[in-house]
Design a protein around this motif. Structure first.
Motif, PDB file in Angstrom:
ATOM      1  N   ALA A  97      37.634  30.115  43.186  1.00 38.34           N
ATOM      2  CA  ALA A  97      38.945  29.842  42.915  1.00 38.34           C
ATOM      3  C   ALA A  97      39.580  29.470  41.728  1.00 38.34           C
ATOM      4  O   ALA A  97      40.546  29.828  41.250  1.00 38.34           O
ATOM      5  N   ALA A  98      38.735  28.729  40.892  1.00 36.16           N
ATOM      6  CA  ALA A  98      39.258  28.022  39.745  1.00 36.16           C
ATOM      7  C   ALA A  98      38.965  28.996  38.575  1.00 36.16           C
ATOM      8  O   ALA A  98      39.352  28.852  37.470  1.00 36.16           O
ATOM      9  N   LYS A  99      38.105  30.190  38.850  1.00 34.90           N
ATOM     10  CA  LYS A  99      37.930  31.067  37.748  1.00 34.90           C
ATOM     11  C   LYS A  99      39.313  31.644  37.353  1.00 34.90           C
ATOM     12  O   LYS A  99      40.326  32.011  38.169  1.00 34.90           O
ATOM     13  N   ALA A 100      39.359  32.021  35.956  1.00 31.27           N
ATOM     14  CA  ALA A 100      40.531  32.525  35.448  1.00 31.27           C
ATOM     15  C   ALA A 100      40.771  34.135  35.918  1.00 31.27           C
ATOM     16  O   ALA A 100      39.833  34.508  36.189  1.00 31.27           O
ATOM     17  N   ALA A 101      41.859  34.626  35.776  1.00 30.10           N
ATOM     18  CA  ALA A 101      42.061  35.999  36.061  1.00 30.10           C
ATOM     19  C   ALA A 101      41.259  36.761  34.879  1.00 30.10           C
ATOM     20  O   ALA A 101      41.137  36.749  33.952  1.00 30.10           O
ATOM     21  N   ASP A 102      40.598  37.966  35.652  1.00 29.99           N
ATOM     22  CA  ASP A 102      40.023  38.800  34.917  1.00 29.99           C
ATOM     23  C   ASP A 102      40.514  40.408  35.138  1.00 29.99           C
ATOM     24  O   ASP A 102      41.362  40.606  35.893  1.00 29.99           O
ATOM     25  N   GLU A 103      39.630  41.387  34.676  1.00 30.87           N
ATOM     26  CA  GLU A 103      39.889  42.739  34.989  1.00 30.87           C
ATOM     27  C   GLU A 103      39.906  43.268  36.505  1.00 30.87           C
ATOM     28  O   GLU A 103      40.847  43.822  36.983  1.00 30.87           O
ATOM     29  N   ASP A 104      39.185  42.806  37.091  1.00 30.18           N
ATOM     30  CA  ASP A 104      39.060  42.877  38.604  1.00 30.18           C
ATOM     31  C   ASP A 104      40.155  42.026  39.473  1.00 30.18           C
ATOM     32  O   ASP A 104      40.408  42.383  40.630  1.00 30.18           O
ATOM     33  N   HIS A 105      40.421  40.897  38.885  1.00 36.08           N
ATOM     34  CA  HIS A 105      41.487  40.010  39.662  1.00 36.08           C
ATOM     35  C   HIS A 105      42.483  39.549  38.755  1.00 36.08           C
ATOM     36  O   HIS A 105      42.494  38.412  38.269  1.00 36.08           O
ATOM     37  N   PRO A 106      43.400  40.567  38.426  1.00 34.22           N
ATOM     38  CA  PRO A 106      44.373  40.324  37.384  1.00 34.22           C
ATOM     39  C   PRO A 106      45.135  39.014  37.901  1.00 34.22           C
ATOM     40  O   PRO A 106      45.938  38.451  36.884  1.00 34.22           O
ATOM     41  N   TYR A 107      45.581  38.950  39.070  1.00 35.48           N
ATOM     42  CA  TYR A 107      46.319  37.922  39.455  1.00 35.48           C
ATOM     43  C   TYR A 107      45.658  36.430  39.610  1.00 35.48           C
ATOM     44  O   TYR A 107      46.187  35.368  40.294  1.00 35.48           O
TER      45      TYR A 107
END
Length: 285
Positions: free
Chosen positions: A62-72
């Motif tokens: 959950a602490a990971k920053a937003a990325d292409e697969d999870h923009p939110y």
């Protein structure tokens, strides 16, 4: 976000140590007294420790920053982990019900527990009560679904232990079927607590609105220059609240003036409704 995640993980690590101590004490008492309720309580406390490990793994994602697969962002993984705790609660409740019914039908031996063992059990109750209070407080302060769900699970452990102590005292008073009957009552409490977690987690996972559209509309339309606010959508995760809306402004307004009005809408939504991620589309009236 990372600071919040670090604080949550520190809380979970401390609780893991406390739960492991409680597990050891309860298994010792349960085996020595041959009590279904105590052993069920020990198993439930083992699940508490497992929940802490699960929560630590979930928070790492959950602490990971937003990325292409999870923009939110990955915040919903925390809520998903909270919902997973319901599975552990359900297992505990099922095992208690199954064991209790078996003993009611087949009969059960009276609980034999020394005063020392009873004292140790009361000691674990004190530890679990503190853990539930501390974790609930931390969960509210950090707005953490996983901490609040885990605190609910620990609170279930508190009720189980109270039930065990009650069954011991009732058995000493001559109520021979106290152990399985109390186990059934505690199982009912566990079901209710599991429902509470579901009621909190599901709205986040299915993107239920963070606030009613009429409340957001009223706040936006209170800004001078906004003729109308519409196409309003909102959602929330544990660490952020999102809102997207369209505002209509005077068609003769310059681009600069229209953007200034949109900025005022953003500021008001952030200040009055505590939204953290705001998208305002501007259309001419």
């Amino acid at each position: 976000m990372r600071d919040r995640s670090t604080q949550i993980r520190r809380v979970l690590l401390g609780l893991l140590v406390a739960n492991l101590v409680v597990v050891g004490a309860k298994f010792f008492i349960g085996i020595a007294s041959d009590s279904l309720a105590v052993l069920g309580d020990a198993v439930h406390s083992t699940v508490d420790a497992s929940n802490n490990i699960l929560a630590l793994a979930v928070m790492a994602i959950a602490a990971k920053a937003a990325d292409e697969d999870h923009p939110y962002g990955h915040g919903k993984f925390e809520t998903l982990g909270a919902l997973a705790i319901v599975v552990f609660l359900s297992i505990s409740g099922f095992e208690l019900i199954k064991g209790a019914i078996t003993r009611l039908v087949m009969g059960s031996e009276p609980i034999v527990m020394s005063n020392l063992q009873l004292g140790l059990l009361i000691g674990t109750l004190g530890v679990n009560t503190f853990v539930a209070w501390y974790e609930t407080r931390a969960g509210k302060r950090l707005n953490s679904d996983i901490l609040l769900a885990d605190a609910t699970h620990t609170r279930a452990d508190v009720f189980i232990t109270i039930g065990v102590i009650a069954s011991v005292l009732l058995t000493r008073a001559g109520v021979s079927q106290a152990d399985p009957v109390v186990a059934l009552i505690v199982a009912g409490v566990i079901v209710w607590l599991a429902y509470g977690i579901i009621r909190r987690s599901v709205p986040v996972l299915v993107d239920q609105h963070a606030l009613p559209a009429r409340q957001i509309r009223g706040t936006a339309e209170a800004v001078t220059g906004v003729t109308k606010a519409y196409h309003i959508r909102s959602r929330a995760t544990s660490e952020a609240t999102f809102v997207e809306l369209t505002i209509a402004v005077d068609g003769g307004a310059s681009v600069e003036a229209a953007h200034a009005i949109a900025d005022q809408v953003e500021d008001r939504l952030r200040a009055e409704l505590a939204f953290t991620e705001i998208t305002v589309h501007v259309e001419p009236c």
